[in-house]
Design a protein around this motif. Structure first.
Motif, PDB file in Angstrom:
ATOM      1  N   ASP A 142       0.809  -1.218   0.000  1.00 42.09           N
ATOM      2  CA  ASP A 142       0.000   0.000   0.000  1.00 42.09           C
ATOM      3  C   ASP A 142       0.843   1.269   0.000  1.00 42.09           C
ATOM      4  OD1 ASP A 142      -2.773  -1.129   0.344  1.00 42.09           O
ATOM      5  OD2 ASP A 142      -1.807  -2.016   2.098  1.00 42.09           O
ATOM      6  N   VAL A 143       1.934   1.253   0.758  1.00 46.26           N
ATOM      7  CA  VAL A 143       2.772   2.442   0.910  1.00 46.26           C
ATOM      8  C   VAL A 143       4.225   2.047   0.655  1.00 46.26           C
ATOM      9  CG1 VAL A 143       3.539   4.281   2.455  1.00 46.26           C
ATOM     10  CG2 VAL A 143       1.203   3.376   2.662  1.00 46.26           C
TER      11      VAL A 143
ATOM     12  N   ASP B 250      -3.831   5.635 -12.041  1.00 44.86           N
ATOM     13  CA  ASP B 250      -4.772   4.649 -11.509  1.00 44.86           C
ATOM     14  C   ASP B 250      -4.085   3.605 -10.635  1.00 44.86           C
ATOM     15  OD1 ASP B 250      -3.398   3.774 -13.814  1.00 44.86           O
ATOM     16  OD2 ASP B 250      -4.881   2.186 -14.151  1.00 44.86           O
ATOM     17  N   LYS B 251      -2.747   3.641 -10.596  1.00 44.69           N
ATOM     18  CA  LYS B 251      -2.009   2.625  -9.862  1.00 44.69           C
ATOM     19  C   LYS B 251      -1.123   3.196  -8.744  1.00 44.69           C
ATOM     20  CE  LYS B 251      -1.676  -0.651 -13.730  1.00 44.69           C
ATOM     21  NZ  LYS B 251      -2.261   0.191 -14.785  1.00 44.69           N
ATOM     22  N   ILE B 252      -0.497   4.333  -8.975  1.00 44.84           N
ATOM     23  CA  ILE B 252       0.463   4.868  -8.006  1.00 44.84           C
ATOM     24  C   ILE B 252       0.397   6.394  -7.979  1.00 44.84           C
ATOM     25  CG2 ILE B 252       2.347   4.817  -9.722  1.00 44.84           C
ATOM     26  CD1 ILE B 252       4.253   4.130  -7.365  1.00 44.84           C
ATOM     27  N   ILE B 253       0.412   6.955  -6.788  1.00 40.98           N
ATOM     28  CA  ILE B 253       0.350   8.406  -6.622  1.00 40.98           C
ATOM     29  C   ILE B 253       1.369   8.837  -5.577  1.00 40.98           C
ATOM     30  CG2 ILE B 253      -1.084  10.354  -5.842  1.00 40.98           C
ATOM     31  CD1 ILE B 253      -3.500   8.940  -6.959  1.00 40.98           C
TER      32      ILE B 253
ATOM     33  N   ALA C  29      -2.402  12.275   5.634  1.00 38.91           N
ATOM     34  CA  ALA C  29      -3.786  12.345   5.155  1.00 38.91           C
ATOM     35  C   ALA C  29      -3.879  11.963   3.682  1.00 38.91           C
ATOM     36  CB  ALA C  29      -4.344  13.748   5.382  1.00 38.91           C
ATOM     37  N   GLU C  30      -2.962  12.481   2.864  1.00 35.14           N
ATOM     38  CA  GLU C  30      -2.949  12.130   1.437  1.00 35.14           C
ATOM     39  C   GLU C  30      -2.689  10.648   1.252  1.00 35.14           C
ATOM     40  OE1 GLU C  30      -0.159  14.526  -0.669  1.00 35.14           O
ATOM     41  OE2 GLU C  30      -1.225  16.410  -0.301  1.00 35.14           O
ATOM     42  N   MET C  31      -1.796  10.122   2.065  1.00 35.06           N
ATOM     43  CA  MET C  31      -1.461   8.708   1.981  1.00 35.06           C
ATOM     44  C   MET C  31      -2.683   7.837   2.245  1.00 35.06           C
ATOM     45  SD  MET C  31       0.737   6.449   4.530  1.00 35.06           S
ATOM     46  CE  MET C  31      -0.786   6.457   5.465  1.00 35.06           C
TER      47      MET C  31
ATOM     48  N   GLN D 287      -7.009   4.166   0.403  1.00 29.19           N
ATOM     49  CA  GLN D 287      -8.439   3.861   0.332  1.00 29.19           C
ATOM     50  C   GLN D 287      -8.924   3.723  -1.110  1.00 29.19           C
ATOM     51  OE1 GLN D 287     -10.035   7.093   2.655  1.00 29.19           O
ATOM     52  NE2 GLN D 287      -9.440   6.159   4.616  1.00 29.19           N
ATOM     53  N   GLN D 288      -8.187   4.321  -2.031  1.00 29.55           N
ATOM     54  CA  GLN D 288      -8.504   4.195  -3.456  1.00 29.55           C
ATOM     55  C   GLN D 288      -7.849   2.958  -4.078  1.00 29.55           C
ATOM     56  OE1 GLN D 288      -7.038   7.945  -4.936  1.00 29.55           O
ATOM     57  NE2 GLN D 288      -8.840   9.100  -4.266  1.00 29.55           N
ATOM     58  N   HIS D 289      -7.188   2.158  -3.234  1.00 29.20           N
ATOM     59  CA  HIS D 289      -6.514   0.922  -3.659  1.00 29.20           C
ATOM     60  C   HIS D 289      -5.379   1.190  -4.651  1.00 29.20           C
ATOM     61  CE1 HIS D 289      -9.663  -1.182  -1.524  1.00 29.20           C
ATOM     62  NE2 HIS D 289     -10.581  -0.542  -2.238  1.00 29.20           N
TER      63      HIS D 289
END
Length: 401
Positions: A73-74, A108-111, A117-119, A124-126
């Motif tokens: 996730d992170v 759609d995959k990585i941000i 908070a952003e994390m 939550q958006q997977h």
């Protein structure tokens, strides 16, 4: 007949327990926020010209598709270059550019995120929430403005030293040189160990910015100077336990206790040399066996870790025999938990920065096996959530305030 029925009953019971365990660990892993504080993919992106949104199975430990298969996730991506790299600040920015480009192509995959908070929103958006960790204080080039610049680009920790220290902090390699292999000595024998006045300014500025101070690779005196100075919880982004494996890169019991008292977290490293006390001798024998080839590759200018990658792939059967079992990694996690509690340990894999991994942990798709091992060890769901990412998230959030 009774004996047959008894054997069948026991076999069915064992199978049922295994099925429950399998369902249990998979559900726990899927629900947890899995955070890894140290992956060296960006080094390979810059050096080898590979990109993480390609299928790199068999070439690297990581790629964008396999991270999601492993439930990640992170990810805090290590930004690393050798201490003798010219213009290391510019190199750091090139490494960051490589991730930014992938994130732009794959929203759609990585941000890339800049705070807790952003994390959470991205998780939550997977999608994978990405940050940077700068591995080596030499990359700020003795300039606080460059530290701030890297922070603005998304660096949320700075590893104060690598094996080659900056001018303002001594490393584990400086303070406890190994010869052979690797190691180092202070460039100036008269130099004092630990943080200089400028080094203290770096730590103070990191506290002000909300940038986690990372003591992996730090020498003992640097570590204790940081503990005394930092007003925020610190991390060891990829270190293991000295009492189990007396390697200079590992943390001694008093250091682990100090990090816990500070409210920080130790992110256990998967490097076989840090978790298996017999590994270094095995690797030295492997290198000696292939010394002619090893020396030739080194003389060609290839970096030592790429030489080992090459040899381990070429002589895969020999290399596989050196890999320790997954259980030794769990032993390091368990040791920290028993020493200071479950709130102060997490995962800092060093995937794509190490040539070999523990058995079963072949790549990033295998993270769930760690969860499975913790379930089998008797860890509660709540405690597993902490180890997989909750503890790191707590420290990240604490540094922001």
């Amino acid at each position: 007949m009774r004996k047959i029925f008894f054997i069948l009953f026991v076999s069915m019971h064992v199978l049922a327990v295994k099925q429950v365990t399998a369902q249990s660990y998979k559900k726990i892993h899927a629900k947890a926020i899995l955070a890894d504080t140290h992956n060296d993919f960006l080094m390979k992106a810059v050096d080898l010209g590979i990109v993480m949104d390609q299928d790199l199975k068999g070439k690297t430990h990581s790629d964008l598709i396999r991270w999601k298969k492993g439930g990640l996730d992170v990810q805090i991506f290590s930004v690393y270059c050798d201490g003798d790299t010219k213009n290391p600040f510019a190199y750091a920015n090139r490494a960051m550019d490589s991730l930014d480009a992938v994130a732009l192509r794959n929203p759609d995959k990585i941000i890339k995120v800049s705070n807790y908070a952003e994390m959470l929103k991205v998780v939550q958006q997977h999608k994978i929430a990405a940050m940077f960790g700068v591995e080596g204080g030499h990359m700020i080039e003795d300039d606080l403005a460059k530290l701030e610049s890297l922070y603005k680009r998304g660096a949320r920790y700075l590893t104060l030293t690598h094996n080659i220290a900056p001018s303002w902090a001594t490393s584990a390699a400086d303070e406890a040189p190994l010869n052979p292999p690797g190691g180092g000595t202070l460039k100036d024998p008269a130099r004092k160990k630990g943080l200089t006045d400028f080094g203290k300014q770096v730590v103070q500025r990191m506290n002000q910015l909300g940038m986690m101070v990372d003591v992996s690779h730090s020498g003992d005196q640097t570590f204790w100077d940081v503990i005394k100075l930092s007003t925020k919880p610190i991390i060891a982004s990829h270190s293991s336990v000295y009492s189990l494996v007396p390697h200079r890169r590992n943390l001694k019991d008093d250091q682990i206790k100090a990090i816990a008292k500070n409210g920080g977290v130790i992110q256990v490293n998967f490097n076989p040399g840090f978790i298996d006390s017999s590994f270094d001798k095995k690797e030295a024998a492997f290198i000696a066996k292939h010394k002619t080839e090893y020396d030739s590759l080194m003389k060609s200018g290839m970096k030592d870790y790429y030489v080992l990658d090459y040899l381990n792939n070429k002589y895969a059967v020999e290399a596989n025999a050196m890999r320790p079992p997954l259980s030794v990694l769990i032993d390091h996690i368990d040791y920290i938990v028993k020493l200071v509690g479950v709130d102060y340990v997490g995962l800092g894999s060093d995937f794509d920065g190490i040539s070999l991994t523990p058995k079963q942990l072949d790549d990033v798709t295998t993270y769930p096996l760690i969860t499975k091992a913790l379930v089998e060890k008797g860890y509660s769901k709540k405690d597993i959530y902490k180890v997989l990412g909750g503890n790191l998230l707590r420290v990240l959030k604490a540094n922001e305030h």
